[in-house]
Design an enzyme around this catalytic site. Structure first.
Site, PDB file in Angstrom:
ATOM      1  N   HIS A  88       0.818  -1.203   0.000  1.00 18.20           N
ATOM      2  CA  HIS A  88       0.000   0.000   0.000  1.00 18.20           C
ATOM      3  C   HIS A  88       0.859   1.263   0.000  1.00 18.20           C
ATOM      4  CE1 HIS A  88      -4.067   1.635   0.305  1.00 18.20           C
ATOM      5  NE2 HIS A  88      -3.457   2.688   0.834  1.00 18.20           N
ATOM      6  N   ASP A  90       0.888   5.367  -1.410  1.00 17.35           N
ATOM      7  CA  ASP A  90      -0.026   6.428  -1.846  1.00 17.35           C
ATOM      8  C   ASP A  90       0.663   7.505  -2.669  1.00 17.35           C
ATOM      9  OD1 ASP A  90      -2.718   5.843  -1.030  1.00 17.35           O
ATOM     10  OD2 ASP A  90      -2.072   6.030   1.053  1.00 17.35           O
ATOM     11  N   HIS A 287      -9.567  -1.755   6.629  1.00 16.90           N
ATOM     12  CA  HIS A 287     -10.654  -0.770   6.776  1.00 16.90           C
ATOM     13  C   HIS A 287     -12.036  -1.387   6.969  1.00 16.90           C
ATOM     14  CE1 HIS A 287      -8.597   3.051   6.068  1.00 16.90           C
ATOM     15  NE2 HIS A 287      -7.920   2.482   5.079  1.00 16.90           N
ATOM     16  N   ASP A 416       1.709   2.235   3.749  1.00 12.66           N
ATOM     17  CA  ASP A 416       0.865   3.442   3.633  1.00 12.66           C
ATOM     18  C   ASP A 416       1.723   4.691   3.394  1.00 12.66           C
ATOM     19  OD1 ASP A 416      -1.644   4.504   3.357  1.00 12.66           O
ATOM     20  OD2 ASP A 416      -2.278   4.171   5.411  1.00 12.66           O
TER      21      ASP A 416
HETATM   22 ZN   LIG Z   1      -6.040   3.163   4.278  1.00 12.18          ZN
END
Ligand SMILES: [Zn+2]
Ligand SMILES: *[C@@H]1O[C@H](CO)[C@@H](O)[C@H](O)[C@H]1NC(C)=O
Ligand SMILES: *[C@@H]1O[C@H](CO)[C@@H](O)[C@H](O)[C@H]1NC(C)=O
Ligand SMILES: *[C@@H]1O[C@H](CO)[C@@H](O)[C@H](O)[C@H]1NC(C)=O
Ligand SMILES: *[C@@H]1O[C@H](CO)[C@@H](O)[C@H](O)[C@H]1NC(C)=O
Length: 496
Positions: A88, A90, A287, A416
């Site tokens: 993950h 971003d 999530h 993240d």
């Molecule tokens: Zn997230």
């Protein structure tokens, strides 16, 4: 608790005499020379031959490596062989929010204001990452809550997702000497052997689908390989865990979770999961509410992932995974089942699903991956309750804990980065992954186990998801229309 063998047993190299090593290194260098000559004249028809040679050199180089006893040095050597694939990242958020997707406004060849760029990726021994093509929940961008209008609110979420997918493609193309869009595990392995950063795309929330199965199929064709069933809002597919801050450091359970909308996976969500299985699109459960995660574990034919999640047993937060689900994953290996000692677990048998026989429910797909999230909010907090706290050893605590309950073969990395402002001490950006690997080696993880964590486990999961899609290659697509929609219905008369 007994140590269990892992599913991923890479051969552990033995030490070799230095003369032998020198000879092998020399041979490897000579071969490399031949290849670089060859590659300047080659055409694509030679690709598979060339790949075999790359592979052979890679093997040879690995076999001639004398592994250091120093944990940091050894981590770097192991990561040369099995680089980090981050579940993950971003980068596309950085692009959208700071630069309105103007790719001339920043340069990944130099240090960016974010946490991800090529110099630091090289230093951190990265083999690529999932490009998150995230856009926020409708209500976070001023739209009415989709939950309140039964997931039929008109929004620009699908357009904005397409903009992020376009941005990912443009970035990969702009830096195509570094990046490669790798649509299968095999392509990703190949790209890494050639020293490139592979990548697949990930859609981070069911709200990005417009309550439609068509978008799932279209996103797949555009290189998306996982969909997170929810972000911090409920979606047409499933309930979210929300994002709930702990009211104070002393509360065992973080805040009040979102009131459920579907009580887990919705009926449309079940169809969506099977459609994803058919396509080879991974189901991501970060999530989601624990009930959603539990339902998906029961319903999915292919392995599911948590692309960026930690353990509630280490840090009680609604965004982390309960012990009962970790133990259920651990029970996939029948030798681990029944060896759990609840009094040693963080939630002490008091957490979600502890009293509903969660741990005894089967996992038909037979495999799961949990990728560690570096956001301090989900790692720990200062003992005086003054705020989030994270460092290398606290991250390693999550890895070890998930490893103990679920199994080390089910742990990966989903930092993240570029989506978080605060970072752990010692894991400030993509150049720092080796610090975590070194810490795990110090704590007794084997070479094979850390190479599983860096990317071996993820690639195994991707391959299994691909195998399920191949098995279901002749299944019909689903034409189901989400029940709340009034715009897509069968008519008796023509439109004009
Ligand atoms: Zn997230
Ligand atoms: C979502 O909708 C349901 C029923 O329509 C309601 O009970 C629930 O409180 C709503 N949840 C949120 C987070 O708005
Ligand atoms: C949403 O759907 C539920 C159940 O299908 C129904 O009871 C409710 O009235 C609907 N709400 C709206 C705003 O359409
Ligand atoms: C479970 O863990 C507790 C605390 O570490 C220990 O006292 C107990 O002996 C353990 N029980 C078993 C059956 O191993
Ligand atoms: C990380 O934080 C924990 C908890 O505050 C502390 O005990 C530990 O020494 C820290 N580790 C490092 C490497 O700083």
């Amino acid at each position: 608790m007994k140590e269990l063998p892992t599913h991923t047993q890479a051969s552990v190299p033995r030490r070799r005499s230095s003369a032998w090593t020198v000879a092998r290194r020399f041979a490897a260098l000579a071969l490399l020379g031949v290849i670089s000559l060859h590659s300047t004249t080659t055409t694509t028809t030679h690709e598979s031959l060339l790949d075999r040679v790359y592979d052979a050199v890679h093997q040879l180089k690995w076999k001639s490596t004398v592994l250091s006893k120093d944990p940091h040095e050894r981590a770097l050597q192991l990561m040369d062989r099995q680089p980090v694939i981050d579940g993950h990242v971003d980068l596309e958020i950085l692009s959208r929010y700071y630069y309105a997707n103007d790719l001339d406004a920043f340069d990944l060849r130099r240090e960016t204001r974010g946490q991800v760029d090529f110099p630091r990726m090289r230093k951190g021994k990265m083999g690529g990452f999932f490009h998150s093509v995230f856009v926020p929940c409708p209500e976070d961008e001023g739209y009415p809550s989709e939950n309140r209008s039964n997931f039929t609110t008109p929004t620009w979420r699908v357009r904005d997702t397409l903009e992020q997918i376009d941005t990912a493609w443009l970035l990969i193309d702009k830096y195509n000497d570094q990046f490669e869009l790798t649509l299968t595990a095999r392509e990703w392995r190949k790209a890494m052997r050639r020293g490139k950063f592979g990548g697949m795309l990930g859609v981070e929330g069911g709200h990005q689908l417009g309550s439609s199965l068509s978008t799932i199929r279209t996103y797949f064709d555009l290189g998306v390989r996982y969909i997170t069933l929810t972000h911090t809002c409920h979606s047409a597919l499933a309930d979210s865990c929300g994002y709930v801050e702990r009211p104070s450091a002393h509360d065992l359970v973080a805040g009040t979770p979102l009131a459920p909308r579907w009580n887990g996976l919705s009926s449309f969500g079940r169809t969506a999961v099977r459609e994803m299985n058919r396509l080879g699109m991974m189901v991501d459960l970060s999530h989601t509410s624990p009930k959603t995660a539990s339902d998906a574990l029961s319903h999915s034919l292919a392995p599911v992932i948590f692309s960026h999640s930690n353990a509630r047993g280490v840090h009680s937060h609604s965004r982390n995974i309960p012990d009962s689900i970790l133990r259920r994953i651990g029970s996939i290996d029948s030798r681990r089942k029944g060896t759990f000692n609840l009094s040693e677990d963080g939630e002490k048998g008091q957490g979600w699903g502890a009293d509903t026989g969660e741990v005894d429910k089967p996992v038909p797909s037979g495999d799961v991956l949990i990728m560690l999230n570096f956001s301090p909010t989900f790692v720990s907090e200062w003992s005086d309750g003054s705020g989030p706290r994270a460092n290398v050893s606290l991250m390693a605590d999550h890895a070890e804990y998930i490893g103990r309950l679920a199994g080390r073969e089910h742990v990966g990395i989903g930092s993240d980065f570029d989506g978080i402002e605060d970072v752990p001490e010692g894991l400030e950006d993509v150049s720092k992954y080796p610090n975590l690997i070194a810490e795990l080696l110090r704590r007794g993880w084997s070479d094979a186990e850390v190479m599983g964590l860096t990317s071996g486990n993820l690639l195994r999961i991707v391959e299994k998801v691909e195998a399920v899609a191949r098995q279901h290659g002749h299944d019909k697509p689903s034409y189901e229309v989400f029940s709340g929609r009034t715009d897509l219905v069968k008519h008796d008369k023509p439109p004009i």
